[in-house]
Design a protein around this motif. Structure first.
Motif, mmCIF file in Angstrom:
data_model
loop_
_atom_site.group_PDB
_atom_site.id
_atom_site.type_symbol
_atom_site.label_atom_id
_atom_site.label_comp_id
_atom_site.label_asym_id
_atom_site.label_seq_id
_atom_site.Cartn_x
_atom_site.Cartn_y
_atom_site.Cartn_z
ATOM 1 N N MET A 100 -16.834 59.199 71.453
ATOM 2 C CA MET A 100 -16.818 60.515 72.093
ATOM 3 C C MET A 100 -15.969 60.486 73.357
ATOM 4 O O MET A 100 -16.047 59.550 74.144
ATOM 5 C CB MET A 100 -18.251 60.952 72.434
ATOM 6 N N VAL A 101 -15.152 61.517 73.512
ATOM 7 C CA VAL A 101 -14.382 61.716 74.741
ATOM 8 C C VAL A 101 -14.968 62.930 75.443
ATOM 9 O O VAL A 101 -14.835 64.058 74.951
ATOM 10 C CB VAL A 101 -12.891 61.939 74.459
ATOM 11 N N PHE A 119 -13.065 47.933 76.961
ATOM 12 C CA PHE A 119 -14.523 47.934 77.093
ATOM 13 C C PHE A 119 -15.261 47.948 75.752
ATOM 14 O O PHE A 119 -16.172 47.134 75.534
ATOM 15 C CB PHE A 119 -14.965 49.116 77.955
ATOM 16 N N PRO A 120 -14.926 48.837 74.813
ATOM 17 C CA PRO A 120 -15.671 48.851 73.548
ATOM 18 C C PRO A 120 -15.477 47.590 72.716
ATOM 19 O O PRO A 120 -16.340 47.240 71.896
ATOM 20 C CB PRO A 120 -15.126 50.085 72.822
ATOM 21 N N LEU A 121 -14.366 46.873 72.913
ATOM 22 C CA LEU A 121 -14.141 45.639 72.156
ATOM 23 C C LEU A 121 -14.901 44.457 72.765
ATOM 24 O O LEU A 121 -15.132 43.449 72.099
ATOM 25 C CB LEU A 121 -12.641 45.323 72.102
ATOM 26 N N ARG A 122 -15.278 44.597 74.013
ATOM 27 C CA ARG A 122 -16.040 43.549 74.687
ATOM 28 C C ARG A 122 -17.544 43.772 74.604
ATOM 29 O O ARG A 122 -18.316 42.805 74.520
ATOM 30 C CB ARG A 122 -15.618 43.462 76.158
ATOM 31 N N TYR A 123 -17.946 45.060 74.627
ATOM 32 C CA TYR A 123 -19.382 45.349 74.719
ATOM 33 C C TYR A 123 -19.872 46.347 73.666
ATOM 34 O O TYR A 123 -21.024 46.771 73.723
ATOM 35 C CB TYR A 123 -19.708 45.916 76.116
ATOM 36 N N GLY A 124 -19.025 46.724 72.726
ATOM 37 C CA GLY A 124 -19.394 47.752 71.750
ATOM 38 C C GLY A 124 -20.101 47.207 70.529
ATOM 39 O O GLY A 124 -20.614 46.071 70.521
ATOM 40 N N ARG A 134 -7.095 41.364 73.439
ATOM 41 C CA ARG A 134 -5.861 41.656 74.164
ATOM 42 C C ARG A 134 -4.808 42.256 73.238
ATOM 43 O O ARG A 134 -4.150 43.252 73.583
ATOM 44 C CB ARG A 134 -5.318 40.375 74.818
ATOM 45 N N GLN A 135 -4.670 41.673 72.054
ATOM 46 C CA GLN A 135 -3.662 42.166 71.122
ATOM 47 C C GLN A 135 -3.967 43.593 70.681
ATOM 48 O O GLN A 135 -3.080 44.452 70.634
ATOM 49 C CB GLN A 135 -3.594 41.229 69.906
ATOM 50 N N ARG A 136 -5.227 43.876 70.385
ATOM 51 C CA ARG A 136 -5.627 45.210 69.944
ATOM 52 C C ARG A 136 -5.419 46.245 71.049
ATOM 53 O O ARG A 136 -4.930 47.356 70.805
ATOM 54 C CB ARG A 136 -7.086 45.207 69.495
ATOM 55 N N VAL A 137 -5.790 45.887 72.274
ATOM 56 C CA VAL A 137 -5.664 46.827 73.385
ATOM 57 C C VAL A 137 -4.197 47.132 73.677
ATOM 58 O O VAL A 137 -3.813 48.300 73.840
ATOM 59 C CB VAL A 137 -6.366 46.286 74.644
ATOM 60 N N ALA A 170 -11.500 55.460 72.882
ATOM 61 C CA ALA A 170 -12.324 55.959 71.788
ATOM 62 C C ALA A 170 -11.829 55.434 70.446
ATOM 63 O O ALA A 170 -12.621 55.019 69.590
ATOM 64 C CB ALA A 170 -12.335 57.487 71.795
ATOM 65 N N LEU A 171 -10.513 55.426 70.237
ATOM 66 C CA LEU A 171 -9.965 54.963 68.962
ATOM 67 C C LEU A 171 -10.162 53.466 68.757
ATOM 68 O O LEU A 171 -10.273 52.994 67.622
ATOM 69 C CB LEU A 171 -8.483 55.327 68.870
#
Length: 384
Positions: A100-101, A119-124, A134-137, A170-171
């Protein structure tokens, strides 16, 4: 990077009979937030909830997100129920396949752009090793045009850049459903126009099912595959932008979406099943309506109704007037505004004022006699 499609149903979202009531707070008014809201959202489509403040669109979105608990109804996402009042099922927001945005973007000012996005890749729901994160971000920031800002503080971004960052974050959750709550409302008009084009482009590029809340009709018409028009907690009409604009189902929809002239009158004859046009008796004369939305009960002769005609579907001309009839009426210019590509004029026909888009070089001034022709093909009969 692409957003995962974990679909197991023909629709990403299915809502049925959703109702939410609010209790009064310290003498204030309570009442129904939404009532009998039902719709389906196909995979990969841009679906907009449109309506004025207080119509129930944000309440509907918050129920989808799990931030509000409805009193009745069901919600399913990709064939999996996430809410059912009858079964006492209410999946938490963290366990729903959404991102959600919010209107304020929710950007953390104490983090840099990279850390906000990561953030969502670390804590989601799904976490990744440092190198893959890092690569995804960086891939996502490149796709939204923010690579060069990765090491800046989020507060150093412009409003448009913050909107892109919120969308990127969000994506990166790889949601099945993306929820957007008026994300452009805090921006100036020119930037809103630019970013709505970008937002639609991103949505199509990633193919993520998107539900968008707005009160801005221009945004809804420009961006949406399907629009739900809401009023007082209920759905007034569901359709494509063309359907909503060209064939409104009610006076509210006609008046809220775009500009409309609404002329009161009565139906001249009962509507037959094969009729392709309706004649209406009005104070300016008989008006032929070549478009109408058939009501549940066919209207009879003498039934109250409204004739709806958009300003762009009224032709104003000077010179020798043609014969009255066939939706042609003698009129008088009341006011005129030159807007470069056209003149916006207000004419009086009898005791009715009509707003029209006239030719930019129309040689007429307030007080002049003119002819006003209502295009029958785009004149609409409304009974509700």
């Amino acid at each position: 990077m692409t957003v995962q499609n974990l679909a197991s149903s023909d629709h990403s979202v299915e809502i049925s009979g959703l109702e939410k009531r609010y209790t009064p707070q310290r003498g204030g008014e309570g009442g129904r937030g939404i009532e009998d809201v039902s719709f389906t959202v196909p995979h990969g489509k841009f679906f907009t909830l449109l309506g004025p403040s207080g119509c129930g669109k944000t309440t509907t979105l918050r129920c989808l997100a799990g931030l509000e608990t409805a009193d009745r109804g069901t919600i399913s996402m990709n064939g999996r129920p996430v809410f059912s009042a009858a079964d006492s099922r209410d999946v938490s927001p963290d366990d729903r396949p959404i991102a959600m945005v919010p209107q304020s973007y929710g950007i953390w000012p104490h983090m840099k752009v990279f850390d906000n996005a990561a953030f969502p890749l670390r804590y989601g729901r799904t976490t990744y090793p440092k190198a893959e994160t890092r690569q995804r971000v960086l891939t996502m920031l490149e796709q939204v045009g923010l690579t060069e800002y990765a090491d800046r503080w989020a507060t150093q971004l412009s409003g448009g850049q913050q909107q892109r960052l919120a969308l990127a974050r969000a994506l990166l959750c790889e949601p099945e459903v993306l929820l957007l709550d008026e994300p452009l409302s805090n921006l100036d008009a020119k930037l809103r126009s630019q970013l709505r084009t970008e937002l639609r482009s991103f949505q199509q590029k990633f193919g993520v099912t998107t539900i968008y809340v707005t009160h801005d009709q221009g945004e809804a018409l420009a961006m949406s595959d399907t629009i739900v028009v809401m009023n007082k907690g209920r759905i007034e009409q569901i359709g494509s932008p063309n359907d909503i604009y060209d064939s409104p189902a009610s006076r509210f929809v006609a008046d809220f979406v775009g500009s409309a002239n609404l002329i009161p009158g009565v139906t001249e004859a009962a509507l037959g099943s094969g009729d392709s046009a309706v004649d209406a008796k009005t104070s300016v004369g008989v008006v032929r309506c070549g478009r109408f939305t058939t009501p549940a009960v066919p209207p009879t002769a003498g039934q109250e109704m409204f004739v709806c005609v958009r300003p762009e579907n009224i032709r104003v001309s000077t010179g020798t007037p043609g014969p009255e009839g066939a939706n042609r009426f003698a009129a008088r210019i009341l006011s005129s505004e030159y807007l470069g590509d056209r003149q916006e004029v207000v004419v009086t026909v009898g005791d009715i004022e009509l707003r029209a888009h006239a030719d930019a070089h129309l040689d007429a001034r307030p007080g002049d006699e003119v002819s006003a022709v209502l295009d029958p093909a785009w004149t609409i009969a409304l009974w509700s």
